[in-house]
Design an enzyme around this catalytic site. Structure first.
Site, PDB file in Angstrom:
ATOM      1  N   LYS A  40       0.787  -1.200  -0.201  1.00 57.84           N
ATOM      2  CA  LYS A  40       0.073   0.347  -0.498  1.00 57.84           C
ATOM      3  C   LYS A  40       1.169   1.536   0.109  1.00 57.84           C
ATOM      4  O   LYS A  40       0.755   2.469  -0.273  1.00 57.84           O
ATOM      5  CB  LYS A  40      -1.295   0.512   1.126  1.00 57.84           C
ATOM      6  CG  LYS A  40      -0.130   0.407   2.801  1.00 57.84           C
ATOM      7  CD  LYS A  40      -1.379   0.078   3.806  1.00 57.84           C
ATOM      8  CE  LYS A  40      -0.783   0.104   5.043  1.00 57.84           C
ATOM      9  NZ  LYS A  40       0.100   1.646   5.338  1.00 57.84           N
ATOM     10  N   THR A  41       2.019   0.791   0.694  1.00 57.09           N
ATOM     11  CA  THR A  41       2.867   2.238   0.485  1.00 57.09           C
ATOM     12  C   THR A  41       3.163   2.790  -0.291  1.00 57.09           C
ATOM     13  O   THR A  41       3.544   4.186  -1.325  1.00 57.09           O
ATOM     14  CB  THR A  41       4.294   1.880   1.165  1.00 57.09           C
ATOM     15  OG1 THR A  41       3.413   2.268   2.993  1.00 57.09           O
ATOM     16  CG2 THR A  41       5.258   3.617   1.748  1.00 57.09           C
ATOM     17  N   ASP A 229      -3.981   7.065   4.741  1.00 62.51           N
ATOM     18  CA  ASP A 229      -3.379   5.792   4.957  1.00 62.51           C
ATOM     19  C   ASP A 229      -4.062   5.460   6.162  1.00 62.51           C
ATOM     20  O   ASP A 229      -4.953   6.434   7.197  1.00 62.51           O
ATOM     21  CB  ASP A 229      -1.809   5.836   5.132  1.00 62.51           C
ATOM     22  CG  ASP A 229      -1.558   4.286   4.961  1.00 62.51           C
ATOM     23  OD1 ASP A 229      -1.986   3.522   4.864  1.00 62.51           O
ATOM     24  OD2 ASP A 229       0.412   4.381   5.537  1.00 62.51           O
ATOM     25  N   GLU A 230      -4.040   4.116   6.437  1.00 61.97           N
ATOM     26  CA  GLU A 230      -4.607   3.332   7.378  1.00 61.97           C
ATOM     27  C   GLU A 230      -6.408   4.202   7.626  1.00 61.97           C
ATOM     28  O   GLU A 230      -6.333   3.905   9.115  1.00 61.97           O
ATOM     29  CB  GLU A 230      -3.759   3.843   8.555  1.00 61.97           C
ATOM     30  CG  GLU A 230      -2.618   3.068   8.571  1.00 61.97           C
ATOM     31  CD  GLU A 230      -2.218   1.909   8.424  1.00 61.97           C
ATOM     32  OE1 GLU A 230      -3.639   1.610   8.962  1.00 61.97           O
ATOM     33  OE2 GLU A 230      -1.496   0.963   8.374  1.00 61.97           O
ATOM     34  N   GLN A 260      -8.130  -4.949   9.532  1.00 63.60           N
ATOM     35  CA  GLN A 260      -6.563  -4.971  10.141  1.00 63.60           C
ATOM     36  C   GLN A 260      -6.928  -3.466  11.635  1.00 63.60           C
ATOM     37  O   GLN A 260      -6.402  -2.384  11.841  1.00 63.60           O
ATOM     38  CB  GLN A 260      -5.897  -4.147  10.060  1.00 63.60           C
ATOM     39  CG  GLN A 260      -4.563  -5.626   9.271  1.00 63.60           C
ATOM     40  CD  GLN A 260      -3.529  -5.463   8.478  1.00 63.60           C
ATOM     41  OE1 GLN A 260      -3.246  -4.887   9.485  1.00 63.60           O
ATOM     42  NE2 GLN A 260      -3.670  -5.355   7.066  1.00 63.60           N
ATOM     43  N   ARG A 622       2.409 -10.268  11.099  1.00 54.46           N
ATOM     44  CA  ARG A 622       3.831  -9.220  10.854  1.00 54.46           C
ATOM     45  C   ARG A 622       4.687 -10.331  10.043  1.00 54.46           C
ATOM     46  O   ARG A 622       5.606 -10.382  10.061  1.00 54.46           O
ATOM     47  CB  ARG A 622       3.738  -9.244  11.742  1.00 54.46           C
ATOM     48  CG  ARG A 622       2.604  -8.238  12.841  1.00 54.46           C
ATOM     49  CD  ARG A 622       2.400  -6.803  11.890  1.00 54.46           C
ATOM     50  NE  ARG A 622       1.216  -6.865  11.216  1.00 54.46           N
ATOM     51  CZ  ARG A 622       1.304  -6.186  10.444  1.00 54.46           C
ATOM     52  NH1 ARG A 622       2.489  -5.556  10.206  1.00 54.46           N
ATOM     53  NH2 ARG A 622       0.014  -6.520   9.543  1.00 54.46           N
TER      54      ARG A 622
END
Length: 755
Positions: A40-41, A229-230, A260, A622
């Site tokens: 996504k970044t 973002d997020e 998430q 993770r």
């Protein structure tokens, strides 16, 4: 700039089809559902570059919002690299940092000055406690942390003090009535000190936009494109901020993952992402489901776990990394046995793994901070280096808070909290009685405390020595306030510390004082590094505030996750919440017992249970190469041993993906009967066989001469045993502290299997 149809700009070449589709989207609302590890970044940064290079959008017309300073820094660096130049004028940062930036320019429209103080969590908590005492809400009866949490929740929901009072002053809920008395008084004391708390940095920009249409129009016209973002972690205030900015042009791109969303407990509203298409009609949705991080085995486990949730948009992570090691599920005796197994596994992989040669490749994740105690003990005993993310932060250390207190008062003379912290540090003979009389004098004259200190000679009931000290203190602060206007913050801090002889005072405190002195030197080094930074706030409007103001803003907004040092060769210990956004080759998730993870209280609310499951999903994803899950048969919680059963979250993982093991302690103890996982469809078969008597608080049994471990005293040998049952006592000759006689049921002794 345009290109022919048969060529693509370089920044698009390494994107998969879904990523490319998101980058090429130009106008209109866009929701990118980005699964864990899906790049996504890359999508966010590439879209910024694409807007600038291919559509001619000036960088200063773009607003990019992140949730951590670390993410903002990484995004800016990537954009700079791809453009080959700094994206001058772009606004890129966290919601809090951007809110502070807007308020620096327009705080006066709301009744604050641009040199406002940002009160961190501890500082705001002290204010809450003081206000409770002032309005007769007993802090011993009504926990200030709980009061602050309710005020924070109200702010994030954009409920003003007046509205909260109207809603709750007549309620039968005594706690809410108490909060209704504190909230308005707390907000008033912040204003009197020219201060904002963290929540205000989100709320006040919205109030500003609502109250000042000219300010809102200015930012609406400036930011033609907004990227976030997020998005799944936004609360109502953040949603409203974005909605106000993007309402007209609707060029809002949000990237997030409903699977998430793990911050509901602090106000995040998952409905912001679930209802995005309803809020922004005609919104386009793109799913990023290709994971570039984890093995197929790990992703299959994650997909099965999260599929149990009902309220989700739905997506399935996939990867080209076929196969992979099975997940390892380890049963241990208790939390100390669990910690020893984790450390031994880290050591074994560190020493023998063909691909792993650094401690930074390992992370241990847990549900609650209290679980770190046993883990830290085990890592220290084995000499394995570790770092804790979310422990005592550098800026929360006493000596650092003292120095920052001086800087806050120099920046903002109305900061009462800072005044009280440093007026008698280092000691200058200003005791509680003198301070009380100074407060009375200030109130009688209508002065602030610092101004009153400068006129202390007029307060004749204050002892002469204290009056002189107060005047010298006020003169020192005034001098440095004047210097701050044209002096770089690093040099200012150096001079202040030298004038106060703080290093000498700290060294006089003994061995710990030397460490504190080193911390102050580190703060100075950080301030000197800050000198070299080019900050757009400084360039745009340096006449309204100083570099010191910006330095204090940066200090106040440092988050726990920003402190994680990926270059340090240490094992990382952190809660699952702090792990979000990070990845490691090998991950351990500890404490997988029902009642601990998920927490017992979440059974009362299905939405909370779903959030707990999302937290487990975050932990699983993770891991890049290996995931180990550990649970204990019994665990000391709140001073008592609690018997545990395996978390139901683990039972959602197909058995074909898991290898089960037991710790060496359980393998060597014959009285521990084997246990097995409950089949998924069984409702009446217990997960575990009943606990045996040998698993009581008195176990394990000890004999004279054997080696044992104590969490505080370390290793030793049993020399005597007396008593029966719960009254059994043991005398141990510890290597470090000599003989100690202990009651076994409270001693937390373990057999030292390593010797």
């Amino acid at each position: 700039m345009t290109r022919s149809a048969d060529t693509s700009p370089p920044h698009l070449t390494n994107l998969n089809p879904e990523q490319r589709e998101a980058v090429l989207h130009v106008e209109g609302p866009l929701l990118v559902l980005a699964g864990a590890g899906s790049g996504k970044t890359r999508v966010l940064t590439t879209r910024v570059v694409h807007l600038i290079e291919e559509h001619g959008v000036p960088a200063d017309r773009i607003l990019a919002v992140t949730f951590t300073n670390k993410a903002a820094g990484e995004m800016r660096e990537r954009v700079r690299t791809m453009l080959g130049a700094d994206p001058a004028g772009i606004w890129m940062g966290t919601f809090h940092a951007l809110g502070a930036r807007i308020l620096r320019r327009h705080a006066e429209r709301l009744g604050w000055s641009p040199t406002f103080t940002i009160f961190d969590a501890e500082q705001s908590l002290r204010q809450i406690k003081r206000v409770q005492e002032e309005v007769d809400v007993d802090p011993k009866r009504w926990n200030p942390k709980a009061v602050r949490a309710h005020i924070s929740g109200a702010k994030n929901a954009l409920v003003s003090p007046q509205a909260f009072v109207e809603e709750n002053e007549g309620t039968f809920d005594l706690f809410l009535r108490s909060v209704a008395r504190v909230y308005p008084a707390y907000q008033q004391t912040l204003k009197e000190q020219n201060g904002f708390d963290f929540d205000d940095l989100l709320v006040k920009p919205v109030e500003l936009f609502d109250a000042c249409s000219d300010v809102l129009d200015r930012y609406r016209s400036r930011f033609a494109f907004v990227l976030v973002d997020e998005y799944q972690d936004t609360n109502h205030a953040q949603f409203r901020f974005l909605e106000l900015l993007a309402r007209d042009h609707r060029n809002l791109m949000v990237v997030g993952d409903d699977d998430q969303s793990i911050y509901g407990w602090r106000g995040a509203d998952i409905k912001n992402i679930l209802d995005f298409e309803r809020t922004f009609a005609g919104a386009r949705i793109i799913r990023l489901e290709r994971n570039y991080r984890s093995t197929d085995t790990i992703l299959q486990a994650a997909n099965h776990v999260i599929a149990e949730n009902v309220h989700r948009k739905g997506k399935t992570l996939r990867t080209e990394r076929a196969g992979g090691d099975l997940l390892t599920l380890v049963e241990t005796h208790d939390e100390n046995d669990e910690a020893r197994w984790i450390v031994s596994e880290v050591r074994a992989r560190y020493d023998n793994g063909p691909d792993l040669h650094q401690y930074r490749d390992f992370a241990v994740l847990y549900r609650t901070n209290a679980q770190s105690r046993a883990l830290e003990d085990a890592f220290r005993r084995q000499g394995v280096p570790y770092q804790i993310v979310g422990g005592v932060r550098f800026y929360e250390r006493r000596e650092i808070q003292d120095v920052i207190g001086y800087l806050r008062l120099i920046s903002n003379p109305a900061d009462v909290d800072a005044f009280h912290r440093v007026v008698n540090y280092p000691r200058r003979g200003v005791g509680p009685t003198s301070l009380e009389r100074l407060r009375d004098f200030a109130a009688g004259q209508g002065l602030g405390l610092l101004e009153a200190a400068g006129r202390a000679e007029e307060a004749t009931d204050i002892p002469a020595a204290a009056r002189h000290s107060l005047e010298r203190f006020a003169a020192l602060v005034r001098t440095y306030s004047a210097r701050a206007v044209g002096m770089r913050v690093g040099r200012l801090l150096e001079a202040l510390v030298e004038d106060l002889d703080l290093i000498g005072h700290l060294r006089d405190e003994g061995p710990e004082g030397e460490d504190r002195a080193d911390n102050v030197k580190e703060l100075i080094a950080g301030a000197l590094d800050f000198d070299a930074e080019v900050m757009e706030e400084w360039e745009e409007q340096s006449d309204s505030f100083t570099e010191l103001d910006l330095f204090l803003q940066r200090v106040a907004l440092v988050a726990d996750i920003d402190r994680h040092d990926p270059e340090a060769d240490t094992v990382t210990l952190m809660t699952l919440h702090n792990a979000k956004g990070l990845e490691f080759p090998v991950v351990f998730i500890a404490g997988l017992e029902d009642g601990l993870f998920p927490l017992g209280r979440t059974y009362e609310q299905p939405s909370e249970m779903e959030e707990e499951r999302r937290l487990f999903y975050v932990g699983i994803t993770r891991a890049r190469d290996k995931l180990c899950l550990t649970h204990a048969r019994q665990r000391r919680r709140a001073g008592e041993y609690m018997h545990g059963r395996l978390s139901p979250f683990v039972e959602a993982i197909p058995e074909a993906l898991v290898e089960t093991r037991r710790s060496a302690v359980l393998e060597r103890t014959e009285t521990y009967a084997p246990r097995r996982r409950r089949p998924r469809d069984s409702e009446d078969e217990p997960s575990y066989e009943p606990f045996y008597e040998d698993l009581s608080q008195d176990a394990p049994r000890f004999v004279k001469g054997e080696r044992v471990l104590h969490p505080t005293f370390g290793s030793g040998s049993v020399v005597e045993i007396s008593g029966l049952g719960k009254d059994t006592k043991v005398t141990v000759n510890f290597d470090s502290v000599g003989r100690k006689r202990l009651l076994i049921r409270y001693a937390d002794l373990e057999k030292d299997w390593d010797l």
